[in-house]
Design an enzyme around this catalytic site. Structure first.
Site, PDB file in Angstrom:
ATOM      1  N   LYS A  22       0.831  -1.203   0.000  1.00 16.80           N
ATOM      2  CA  LYS A  22       0.000   0.000   0.000  1.00 16.80           C
ATOM      3  C   LYS A  22       0.865   1.252   0.000  1.00 16.80           C
ATOM      4  O   LYS A  22       0.594   2.216  -0.722  1.00 16.80           O
ATOM      5  CB  LYS A  22      -0.910  -0.005   1.226  1.00 16.80           C
ATOM      6  N   ASN A  23       1.930   1.245   0.803  1.00 19.94           N
ATOM      7  CA  ASN A  23       2.752   2.444   0.972  1.00 19.94           C
ATOM      8  C   ASN A  23       3.638   2.741  -0.231  1.00 19.94           C
ATOM      9  O   ASN A  23       4.223   3.819  -0.312  1.00 19.94           O
ATOM     10  CB  ASN A  23       3.595   2.323   2.239  1.00 19.94           C
ATOM     11  N   CYS A 115      -5.459  16.178   8.565  1.00 22.12           N
ATOM     12  CA  CYS A 115      -4.178  16.440   9.229  1.00 22.12           C
ATOM     13  C   CYS A 115      -4.075  17.900   9.650  1.00 22.12           C
ATOM     14  O   CYS A 115      -4.599  18.784   8.987  1.00 22.12           O
ATOM     15  CB  CYS A 115      -3.017  16.136   8.283  1.00 22.12           C
ATOM     16  N   ARG A 120       1.399  15.753  11.889  1.00 16.51           N
ATOM     17  CA  ARG A 120       2.163  14.912  10.975  1.00 16.51           C
ATOM     18  C   ARG A 120       2.906  15.894  10.083  1.00 16.51           C
ATOM     19  O   ARG A 120       2.413  16.975   9.802  1.00 16.51           O
ATOM     20  CB  ARG A 120       1.249  13.980  10.170  1.00 16.51           C
ATOM     21  N   ILE A 122       3.299  17.524   7.467  1.00 17.06           N
ATOM     22  CA  ILE A 122       2.880  18.113   6.197  1.00 17.06           C
ATOM     23  C   ILE A 122       3.724  19.343   5.896  1.00 17.06           C
ATOM     24  O   ILE A 122       3.985  19.670   4.739  1.00 17.06           O
ATOM     25  CB  ILE A 122       1.377  18.486   6.236  1.00 17.06           C
ATOM     26  N   LEU A 124       6.810  19.677   6.210  1.00 15.84           N
ATOM     27  CA  LEU A 124       8.046  19.291   5.522  1.00 15.84           C
ATOM     28  C   LEU A 124       7.829  19.188   4.015  1.00 15.84           C
ATOM     29  O   LEU A 124       8.724  19.500   3.227  1.00 15.84           O
ATOM     30  CB  LEU A 124       8.571  17.964   6.074  1.00 15.84           C
TER      31      LEU A 124
END
Length: 416
Positions: A22-23, A115, A120, A122, A124
């Site tokens: 999936k990743n 998010c 998390r 984001i 970055l």
């Protein structure tokens, strides 16, 4: 799939075929935005997150046919602002941003999956795109990004290792003018697979799998064919299933090299493990696992997505084991549900201490996320009695046919 009936006292034995990652599949699907060429991608898992990603692409104007192998044509994209009702369902939708900017010079998306900036990383992603020359405005939970002309290659030092941000920057840099270096990049196998896919389309990426990735921008990408790598987290989950139940299992169509740290810990727990080119065999028959001390870390360290499963293993092990989580906050929510089942677990800051007991007991439990769902189902398989696992809709986000695969190796799981 909202609620599962799980019969306990099971020993899990047999063979399992592992699905595509999936990743890796999710970002690869979004990377197809970068090219007008026709693409064929195989080993795509059937998951809700994948299906949402496909709906997002179709909304943008991408033509898609097929099932496990997809034929994709992104030559007719004419929309650059995906709808909130799709973006909000998966965090992975952030990966639309880089490809749209790189190819079309503009993109507008809502913050993905609910998010928040900072919870998390984001930020970055956005910082990386800004360094490549994009102008980004954030207002009312919406990211409005554009660039005049092409993005510009740049040396980018990541302030923190981030798989997601590495993917965003790498994808955007493929069509940038000049060369980009990503320093302190993530090294995960999924990064390597995405780079391999992009290189198949004509990108010039070297160093994927190391902490320094070099991307020489090209004017355009072409078509190509790619096979998604196996899911290492699904593999690890089934290995833990056999180990926790004192069974034996063979995982087929997997990649042992991607699970070195997990296999080391399972061996330390007492499992006998053999590996081949695309299979892993684990045998824990007649042996109660030994407790483990684990600390999650970026690849090649121990994966954060496996810590819940190993908490279960520690819960029924001989001795006292610890798991320290260094990647994400609030990833021990599931422990309260294991405690309902009799587990003796204490939380101290970012570490859980598991005092192993011989047997869990059945209960009515609630899963909080994807990995918690899998862990609680496995707990139900080995506990005494019947366990009801609620909120299992998380499961189909990341595990293809999980109850069905478990039933094939000796479980008795029913959808209620």
């Amino acid at each position: 799939m909202e609620k599962l009936y799980v019969e306990g006292n099971k020993i899990l034995n047999g063979h399992v075929i592992i699905s595509g990652s999936k990743n890796a599949a999710l970002p690869i699907l979004f990377m197809t935005i970068l090219t007008e060429g026709k693409i064929k991608i195989g080993n795509i898992p059937n998951l809700t997150d994948i299906n949402i990603a496909l709906k997002l692409l179709v909304y943008l104007g991408v033509k898609i046919t097929g099932n496990e192998t997809l034929c994709i044509d992104a030559s007719s994209i004419n929309i650059f602002c995906p709808p909130y009702n799709l973006i909000n369902k998966i965090r992975a939708s952030i990966w639309i941003l880089g490809p749209l900017l790189a190819r079309f010079g503009k993109a507008k998306i809502f913050l993905p999956g609910g998010c928040k900036i900072g919870s998390r990383p984001i930020d970055l992603h956005l910082n990386g795109l800004t360094q490549l020359g994009a102008t980004i405005n954030l207002k009312n939970n919406c990211i409005d990004a554009y660039v005049k002309g092409r993005l510009q290659g740049k040396y980018i030092l990541m302030e923190k290792i981030s798989v997601g941000a590495t993917i965003t920057i790498m994808s955007a840099a493929t069509l940038a003018k000049g060369s980009t270096i990503i320093d302190n990049a993530a090294c995960e196998p999924e990064i390597v697979d995405i780079a391999k896919f992009l290189n198949t389309l004509g990108a010039d990426i070297i160093g994927a799998g190391s902490n320094k990735i070099c991307i020489k921008g090209v004017l355009k990408l072409t078509g190509g064919t790619h096979q998604v790598i196996p899911d290492r987290i699904e593999t690890g989950t089934f290995l833990v299933a056999a180990a926790a139940s004192q069974g034996h299992i063979t995982c087929h169509k997997t990649e042992p090299k991607h699970l070195t740290n997990v296999l080391m810990k399972l061996t330390e727990a007492g499992a006998k493990i053999k590996t081949g080119k695309d299979w892993i065999k684990l045998d824990m028959r007649g042996k109660r696992p030994k407790s483990l001390n684990i600390c999650t870390a970026p690849y090649p360290g121990f994966p954060t997505d496996m810590q819940a499963q190993f908490a279960l293993l520690n819960s029924i092990s001989k001795g006292i084991g610890t798991i320290t989580e260094t990647i994400f906050e609030n990833r021990f929510i599931y422990t309260s549900e294991l405690i309902r089942m009799g587990a003796k677990i204490k939380i101290k800051n970012n570490t859980i201490i598991c005092y192993g007991i011989p047997k869990l007991i059945s209960s009515n439990v609630f899963s909080s996320d994807l990995r918690a769902s899998a862990t609680l189902i496995l707990a139900g398989c080995i506990a005494a009695g019947i366990t009801i696992v609620n909120h299992t809709y998380h499961l189909v986000r990341g595990y293809e046919s999980f109850p069905k695969k478990l039933n094939k190796i000796g479980a008795n799981i029913k959808i209620i």
